[in-house]
Design a protein around this motif. Structure first.
Motif, mmCIF file in Angstrom:
data_model
loop_
_atom_site.group_PDB
_atom_site.id
_atom_site.type_symbol
_atom_site.label_atom_id
_atom_site.label_comp_id
_atom_site.label_asym_id
_atom_site.label_seq_id
_atom_site.Cartn_x
_atom_site.Cartn_y
_atom_site.Cartn_z
ATOM 1 N N LEU A 1 -17.670 -12.136 1.480
ATOM 2 C CA LEU A 1 -16.308 -12.429 1.959
ATOM 3 C C LEU A 1 -15.658 -13.520 1.114
ATOM 4 N N LEU B 1 -13.451 -12.765 -1.852
ATOM 5 C CA LEU B 1 -12.045 -12.404 -1.649
ATOM 6 C C LEU B 1 -11.233 -13.694 -1.522
ATOM 7 N N GLN C 1 -5.796 -14.743 0.972
ATOM 8 C CA GLN C 1 -4.817 -13.716 1.342
ATOM 9 C C GLN C 1 -5.485 -12.343 1.458
ATOM 10 N N ARG D 1 -8.526 -11.658 2.110
ATOM 11 C CA ARG D 1 -9.394 -11.622 3.275
ATOM 12 C C ARG D 1 -8.587 -11.363 4.552
ATOM 13 N N LEU E 1 -7.183 -7.716 4.567
ATOM 14 C CA LEU E 1 -8.208 -6.698 4.800
ATOM 15 C C LEU E 1 -8.768 -6.757 6.226
ATOM 16 N N GLU E 2 -8.926 -7.960 6.739
ATOM 17 C CA GLU E 2 -9.466 -8.064 8.096
ATOM 18 C C GLU E 2 -8.459 -7.531 9.121
ATOM 19 N N TRP F 1 -6.233 -5.262 8.462
ATOM 20 C CA TRP F 1 -6.230 -3.803 8.254
ATOM 21 C C TRP F 1 -7.431 -3.168 8.954
ATOM 22 N N LYS G 1 -3.413 -4.741 0.171
ATOM 23 C CA LYS G 1 -4.609 -4.152 0.801
ATOM 24 C C LYS G 1 -5.346 -3.270 -0.210
ATOM 25 N N HIS H 1 -9.035 -4.378 -1.518
ATOM 26 C CA HIS H 1 -10.168 -3.547 -1.123
ATOM 27 C C HIS H 1 -10.882 -3.003 -2.364
ATOM 28 N N LEU I 1 -13.022 -5.696 -3.898
ATOM 29 C CA LEU I 1 -14.283 -5.907 -3.179
ATOM 30 C C LEU I 1 -15.294 -4.820 -3.555
#
Lengths: 250, 200
Positions: free
Chosen positions: B136, B139, B142, B144, B147-148, B150, B175, B179, B182
């Protein structure tokens, strides 16, 4: 492996946006396409990582709810912020010095050299779509990788302007036109992509449009303004490259 | 005061819907002081203190949320009885680890709230926490947050609004980019992928 070649379909599959037929076709392909299988596995693992983040956030929320009403002290934070401001100010001064002094020490590269520095051809993928437009795109990408630019143009011409893949096709068409040295056509294609709302290609369209301006030696105030806008937009995928390019062009 | 009340079905539906709907449902559960007190009493009667009890209540909610999102709990039993059983199970497990056994349960679940001796609880080992935390951290802040949100099914409009992004399209763009980043990080670190598969 170029994950972005697969991302959209995997994302649509996981979010239930694919039709039943497309889902089945995707599942079949998972068994036969090793790259797709690997990308899908990375997608699933990434969801586990995000899940952990979700739990951590909930834990924080619960703690905050438990402590609602309690006063919090922020004194220590002010001190640390001050220290950080000093460090950041010093770093900014050094960066400014480098920014302004660099042109005096380095010869300015030509537009074609700058183009060559930043231009990247798209990579081919093993993705098999199933639909006619998707197959045409895949064939065009393969042709681009093999530098068969005329073949790529022919494949991309199969995708009409109303098709959902039209913008993507225009993006690859721009690259094919660069390969054919038809720079006005390349510029048109990237301009169209840049004006679209396609998340995956819009910013790439903006960036490649500027690179074509360089290659065609047609850099003007409009290009300069567009480059500056990208450089100033911290969220833009090419912000860092744009800043660097601006510096080199000073 | 929270005016909304939930049935088992509507609670599960709210958690699965995600976004602010999930948040409201969790807050409703959290605001049940009687339930929280039952958990705290159980923990205090079994060699814990008030703080341990509150922690168990929080951890229980986290497990319930996870189990619901992962379809392990589908509202087939009363939510509050299920949550109490999870909290009790978590505390018993912690006690066992510390070799403090023979637990006392002064408050039996009510008749309408069947007891779950072994609710499905997957534990987050330290190794797993460290690894997931490290990933985590790759990332940016922003990324993080986007995505969380989302992952919790917030709409792109809600994400843009909450995180003060210029618009929905920008949220979608971020996003996508985050993603992908990651996944690419995982791809470049096969050793980490192997570790991740081992701990999941």
């Amino acid at each position: 492996m170029k994950i972005e070649n697969y991302y959209d379909r995997i994302d649509q599959y996981h979010t239930g946006e694919l039709s039943d037929n497309d889902s089945k076709s995707f599942e079949r392909e998972l068994n036969s396409n090793e790259e797709l299988r690997q990308a899908e596995e990375l997608y699933r693992l990434s969801l586990n990582v995000l899940d952990y983040g979700v739990e951590e956030n909930l834990r924080k929320d619960l703690k905050n709810w438990a402590e609602e009403g309690k006063e919090t002290s922020k004194g220590g934070r002010i001190i640390s912020l001050r220290s950080m401001i000093v460090v950041l100010s010093a770093a900014a001064s050094v960066l400014l010095l480098i920014f302004f002094a660099a042109p005096y020490f380095m010869p300015q590269p030509s537009p074609s050299e700058l183009f060559a520095t930043y231009y990247q051809t798209p990579e081919a993928s093993n993705l098999r779509g199933g639909s006619v437009p998707q197959n045409a795109i895949n064939a065009a990408k393969k042709a681009l990788a093999e530098e068969s630019y005329a073949d790529a143009v022919e494949d991309l011409a199969k995708i009409p302007s109303g098709d959902p893949l039209y913008i993507e096709a225009q993006f690859y068409l721009g690259h094919a036109m660069i390969g054919l040295n038809n720079l006005p056509a390349a510029k048109n294609a990237f301009e169209l992509v840049a004006a679209s709302t396609e998340v995956k290609f819009q910013e790439k369209g903006e960036w490649n449009y500027l690179l074509v301006c360089l290659k065609a030696d047609q850099w003007n105030d409009i290009c300069e303004a567009k480059l500056t806008t990208i450089a100033q937009d911290a969220d833009h995928s090419f912000s860092a490259q744009a800043k660097e390019l601006l510096k080199k062009m000073k | 005061m929270n005016a909304i009340t939930y049935t088992n079905e509507s609670f599960v539906a709210a958690i699965k819907k995600g976004g602010t709907v999930r948040q409201t449902a969790i807050r409703w559960l959290y605001d049940d002081k009687e339930l929280q007190q039952r958990v705290v009493s159980f923990v205090k009667n079994n060699r814990g203190n008030q703080e341990d009890g509150t922690d168990m209540f929080h951890e229980g909610i986290i497990v319930l949320d996870r189990n619901t999102r992962e379809d392990k709990f589908r509202g087939e039993a009363p939510i509050k009885g299920y949550l109490y059983s999870i909290c009790r199970f978590l505390w018993m497990n912690q006690m066992r680890k510390q070799e403090r056994v023979t637990l006392v349960d002064p408050i039996k679940p009510a008749q309408e709230e069947p007891d779950f001796e072994t609710p499905e609880v997957s534990f987050r080992t330290e190794e797993r926490k460290n690894l997931l935390g490290h990933l985590l951290d790759q990332l940016g802040e922003q990324c993080r947050k986007v995505l969380e949100m989302w992952k919790l099914s917030y709409s792109m409009a809600e994400i843009a609004d909450t995180l003060q992004l210029s618009n929905e399209a920008n949220a979608r763009k971020i996003k996508y980019r985050c993603h992908l980043a990651l996944m690419e990080y995982l791809e470049k670190n096969p050793g980490m992928v192997k570790q991740l598969k081992d701990v999941l």
